[in-house]
Design a protein around this motif. Structure first.
Motif: not given
Length: 318
Positions: A106-107, A311-312, A314-318
């Motif tokens: 996610g970077a 999207p990946l 975004l999921r990691l930031r949640r």
């Protein structure tokens, strides 16, 4: 994960490139871009790897056209990360995990190679490529808005499928300007781009690129992209103080240069020195215009996209 390899006159190296791709890759798409040497047929006859699929173009579409064909096919087959390497042996397939890692964590939305990150890696690079890449890097920073990257024409790249889907919907140059044009379109999508250090290998292979043919087209297209980015980002999306500084700076600079040229012409014709007033009328707008342009440029350099879109991430930031 899929690897896409444009194939055009790479018959001598393509087999070794494919054999060097590790087991972390699920699919390999070799795009025969109407290769006169029959690279596609060679691959089908000599490579037994079940991951390999050859795609054919009836007419040559350029490296960009081959990459976009690979993107389209890989996305259709459900691949999440799309890596592009060349078939001439100059890109080490063992580096693929390093290109994929920033996207997986996610970077970044898009990664690209940078042959200049480690100075020891450029010792074997032809001097013409060193000079050309330096000039093109600055022009591409200005036209794309990615001031944090270098080596813009580097074709070793990886992209998340969600950005690949958006790229397929945009009009992108399909020839040698493809990588630079990709960066502009990624900027307009506000995607995060990250450099990955790499070493290029220069052996007996011959490049299909002719530097003399592309210098002027690259310059013109970078100027066009600079104007397009300014129009979209700073006039349509976000009219800010930097917009006013850029417009006023250009106007003042143009006025000063034109006035200076007129006064110099008159002075030369009359055989007299320009008056102090004439010098100030030309010099002050030039200095003020340059200061405003530098201020606008400073704002633009701090406006590089920093929020990953796929999207990946975004999921990691949640």
């Amino acid at each position: 994960m899929a690897v896409i390899i444009p194939c055009y006159r790479v018959k001598a190296h393509i087999a070794a490139v494919i054999e060097s791709i590790g087991p972390e890759v699920c699919a390999i798409y070799c795009v025969d871009d109407a290769c006169p040497d029959g690279s596609g047929k060679l691959i089908e006859g000599a490579i037994a790897d079940e991951r390999v699929k050859v795609l054919y173009h009836d007419t040559n579409q350029g490296v960009g056209g081959a990459v976009l064909t690979g993107y389209r096919t890989a996305i259709t087959h459900g691949c999440d990360i799309l890596v592009k390497i060349d078939g001439d042996g100059q890109m080490d397939p063992s580096l693929i995990p390093q290109f994929v890692y920033p996207i997986e964590t996610g970077a970044a939305d898009y990664t690209k190679g940078n042959r200049f990150f480690n100075l020891e890696n450029v010792h074997g690079m032809p001097i013409l490529r060193l000079v050309g890449n330096g000039a093109l890097s600055f022009l591409t920073k200005l036209s794309s808005g990615y001031w944090n990257i270098f080596d813009p024409t580097n074709g070793y790249t990886a992209i998340h499928r969600s950005l690949g889907e958006l790229i397929l919907q945009r009009k992108i140059d399909k020839r040698y300007f493809f990588e630079s044009d990709m960066l502009l379109n990624l900027y307009l999508l506000r995607a995060v781009v990250q450099d990955v250090p790499m070493e290029a290998v220069y052996g007996a292979e011959k490049s299909n690129l002719r530097i003399g043919r592309i210098v002027l087209p690259f310059f013109v297209k970078n100027v066009r992209n600079t104007a397009r980015r300014f129009l979209v980002q700073y006039l349509i999306r976000d009219f800010s103080l930097a917009t006013l500084e850029a417009i006023a700076g250009l106007a003042l600079l143009a006025f000063g240069l034109i006035a200076g040229a007129v006064f110099w012409g008159r002075s030369y014709t009359a055989g007299q020195l320009a008056t102090p007033g004439q010098v100030m009328i030309a010099a002050l707008p030039i200095l003020s215009g340059l200061q405003m342009l530098l201020s606008a440029l400073n704002f633009d350099m701090r406006n590089v996209p920093t929020v990953v879109r796929h999207p990946l991430a975004l999921r990691l930031r949640r």
